[in-house]
Scaffold this motif. Structure first.
Motif, PDB file in Angstrom:
ATOM      1  N   ASN A 147       0.828  -1.207   0.000  1.00  0.00           N
ATOM      2  CA  ASN A 147       0.000   0.000   0.000  1.00  0.00           C
ATOM      3  C   ASN A 147       0.861   1.254   0.000  1.00  0.00           C
ATOM      4  N   ALA A 148       1.946   1.209   0.770  1.00  0.00           N
ATOM      5  CA  ALA A 148       2.850   2.364   0.795  1.00  0.00           C
ATOM      6  C   ALA A 148       3.489   2.572  -0.573  1.00  0.00           C
ATOM      7  N   GLU A 149       3.860   1.456  -1.220  1.00  0.00           N
ATOM      8  CA  GLU A 149       4.440   1.555  -2.560  1.00  0.00           C
ATOM      9  C   GLU A 149       3.431   2.112  -3.560  1.00  0.00           C
ATOM     10  N   GLN A 150       2.165   1.672  -3.422  1.00  0.00           N
ATOM     11  CA  GLN A 150       1.121   2.168  -4.313  1.00  0.00           C
ATOM     12  C   GLN A 150       0.889   3.654  -4.097  1.00  0.00           C
ATOM     13  N   ARG A 151       0.868   4.074  -2.823  1.00  0.00           N
ATOM     14  CA  ARG A 151       0.687   5.505  -2.537  1.00  0.00           C
ATOM     15  C   ARG A 151       1.858   6.325  -3.073  1.00  0.00           C
ATOM     16  N   LEU A 156       3.955   9.967  -7.112  1.00  0.00           N
ATOM     17  CA  LEU A 156       4.914  10.252  -8.172  1.00  0.00           C
ATOM     18  C   LEU A 156       4.202  10.647  -9.458  1.00  0.00           C
ATOM     19  N   LEU A 157       3.121   9.915  -9.794  1.00  0.00           N
ATOM     20  CA  LEU A 157       2.370  10.248 -11.000  1.00  0.00           C
ATOM     21  C   LEU A 157       1.725  11.621 -10.885  1.00  0.00           C
ATOM     22  N   MET A 158       1.194  11.922  -9.698  1.00  0.00           N
ATOM     23  CA  MET A 158       0.595  13.246  -9.493  1.00  0.00           C
ATOM     24  C   MET A 158       1.642  14.339  -9.599  1.00  0.00           C
ATOM     25  N   ALA A 159       2.844  14.047  -9.069  1.00  0.00           N
ATOM     26  CA  ALA A 159       3.921  15.026  -9.150  1.00  0.00           C
ATOM     27  C   ALA A 159       4.342  15.255 -10.599  1.00  0.00           C
ATOM     28  N   GLN A 160       4.387  14.175 -11.378  1.00  0.00           N
ATOM     29  CA  GLN A 160       4.758  14.315 -12.786  1.00  0.00           C
ATOM     30  C   GLN A 160       3.717  15.117 -13.549  1.00  0.00           C
ATOM     31  N   GLU A 161       2.427  14.865 -13.247  1.00  0.00           N
ATOM     32  CA  GLU A 161       1.385  15.641 -13.901  1.00  0.00           C
ATOM     33  C   GLU A 161       1.466  17.112 -13.497  1.00  0.00           C
ATOM     34  N   ALA A 162       1.770  17.351 -12.207  1.00  0.00           N
ATOM     35  CA  ALA A 162       1.908  18.741 -11.755  1.00  0.00           C
ATOM     36  C   ALA A 162       3.091  19.416 -12.431  1.00  0.00           C
ATOM     37  N   ARG A 323      12.240  15.349 -14.483  1.00  0.00           N
ATOM     38  CA  ARG A 323      11.173  14.560 -15.090  1.00  0.00           C
ATOM     39  C   ARG A 323      11.705  13.235 -15.619  1.00  0.00           C
ATOM     40  N   LEU A 324      12.894  13.230 -16.176  1.00  0.00           N
ATOM     41  CA  LEU A 324      13.490  11.979 -16.635  1.00  0.00           C
ATOM     42  C   LEU A 324      13.738  11.042 -15.466  1.00  0.00           C
ATOM     43  N   ALA A 325      14.238  11.588 -14.360  1.00  0.00           N
ATOM     44  CA  ALA A 325      14.492  10.765 -13.175  1.00  0.00           C
ATOM     45  C   ALA A 325      13.195  10.194 -12.629  1.00  0.00           C
ATOM     46  N   GLY A 326      12.114  10.990 -12.652  1.00  0.00           N
ATOM     47  CA  GLY A 326      10.841  10.506 -12.154  1.00  0.00           C
ATOM     48  C   GLY A 326      10.230   9.436 -13.043  1.00  0.00           C
ATOM     49  N   ALA A 327      10.428   9.561 -14.356  1.00  0.00           N
ATOM     50  CA  ALA A 327       9.817   8.619 -15.290  1.00  0.00           C
ATOM     51  C   ALA A 327      10.629   7.346 -15.464  1.00  0.00           C
ATOM     52  N   TYR A 328      11.981   7.467 -15.441  1.00  0.00           N
ATOM     53  CA  TYR A 328      12.820   6.303 -15.761  1.00  0.00           C
ATOM     54  C   TYR A 328      13.856   5.978 -14.686  1.00  0.00           C
TER      55      TYR A 328
END
Length: 358
Positions: A147-151, A156-162, A323-328
């Motif tokens: 659950n912690a990993e999912q959160r 992370l996805l929300m941060a990337q969208e932001a 953004r690259l670090a967050g995605a890959y």
């Protein structure tokens, strides 16, 4: 899928207890010369019953006393007491079951419960209860970690969208301001150019808005946005701004984070062409080398601007790197620096296609 996993886990749990029951029956048969069939008929049903009783008891006890919420000593005392009580209750249930097996007409199925066997049942019951509690604690911690990993992934996805929305709002205000000024000036001098610039500006913002709904876009789609941007700037700079593209066929179909190259091209115009009276050529290249996608953006710069950007203080470069670090994570990288009279930025990332998925 979750129901299937639950059934599979229950089946594994019961098989483990069935194995313990068979082992207990074998020990009883060997230790007391009891017929194997009698020992198994005594041990297996009693063990399966204890599997549910001890399992549910340990489950609720582990929920009532989660790890980390109380002192370890208190949890150990509670579990020890519960295990001992369960062990003695299991012995009582075993005696009752054996008494049923010794009723007239079915006496062939009973066994002789000796003091040694009674001690064995109690000790085994305590150990099995402890095992059940340990399994429940492990499962609880595993679910908590998942659950912690999912959160963390959702964050992370929300941060990337932001970051993407922030990047869109960070499009150089001077770019929009200068574009509108150029359109205003061209309206009287060259109406056709003014109209062309207005259409390109509208296409640019329409394309950038459309990218927000996607986590990844193809490099070809990213290049459409960049061409709109450069078409606007070419109306402003005229012959001072030249563009060279070299996009490989295999590279165009690869997926990239949206607006990952546009900031680099914007920097190339702002820090390169804009500060050079004679202008220059912006070179954009991309090629796929096996499982790696390589992207390069280069532009001419003067001495001062090259030193500033090579120190890594550009907002656009920092944003792209994050953004690259967050995605890959470690699978992607960005490097920049001066090369003779030009400044170059190189990006490497996994070569993913729509068929491969993200």
């Amino acid at each position: 899928m979750q129901e299937l996993s639950t059934r599979r886990g229950l089946a594994i749990y019961l098989l483990a207890w069935l194995f313990v029951g068979c082992a207990l029956g074998g020990v009883i048969s060997l230790a007391s010369d009891t017929p194997l069939a009698n020992a198994m008929l005594f041990a297996i049903p009693m063990n399966l019953e204890y599997a549910f009783a001890a399992g549910y008891s340990a489950y609720y006890l582990c929920r009532a006393y989660p790890l980390g919420s109380r002192r370890g000593g208190a949890i150990a005392v509670v579990l020890t007491m519960a295990a001992m009580v369960s062990g003695f209750l299991w012995l009582i249930i075993g005696n009752l079951w054996n008494a049923l097996c010794l009723l007239p007409g079915v006496a062939w199925s009973g066994i002789d419960i000796t003091p040694q066997l009674s001690v064995l049942v109690v000790v085994l019951g305590v150990l099995l209860y402890g095992f059940a509690a340990a399994v429940h604690y492990l499962l609880t911690e595993f679910v908590r970690a998942k659950n912690a990993e999912q959160r963390e992934l959702e964050s992370l996805l929300m941060a990337q969208e932001a970051e993407l929305r922030m990047l869109r709002t960070q499009i150089d205000p001077h770019f929009l301001f200068n574009s509108l000024n150029s359109i205003s000036a061209l309206t009287s001098q060259d109406p056709k150019a003014a109209r062309r610039m207005t259409l390109e500006l509208a296409s640019f913002f329409r394309q950038s808005l459309g990218m927000e709904a996607h986590k990844k876009v193809t490099l070809g789609e990213e290049m459409v946005l960049i061409r709109h941007f450069l078409a606007i700037e070419q109306v402003r700079f005229g012959e001072r701004l030249k563009v060279e593209e070299e996009i490989g066929e295999g590279a165009a179909a690869c997926l990239v984070p949206p607006m990952i190259i546009q900031p680099l091209v914007e920097n190339a115009v702002k820090h390169g062409i804009c500060n050079m009276p004679e202008g220059g050529t912006i070179r954009i290249s991309a090629r796929r080398a096996g499982s790696i996608l390589q992207i390069s953006v280069a532009n001419p710069v003067d001495e001062d601007m090259a030193s500033i950007r090579s120190d890594g203080h550009g907002i656009g470069l920092t944003n792209v790197r994050q953004r690259l670090a967050g995605a890959y994570k470690h699978e992607a990288g960005i490097h920049w620096g001066r090369r003779d009279n030009s400044f170059g930025v190189d990006i490497t990332m996994p070569a993913q296609t729509s068929e491969q998925g993200e």
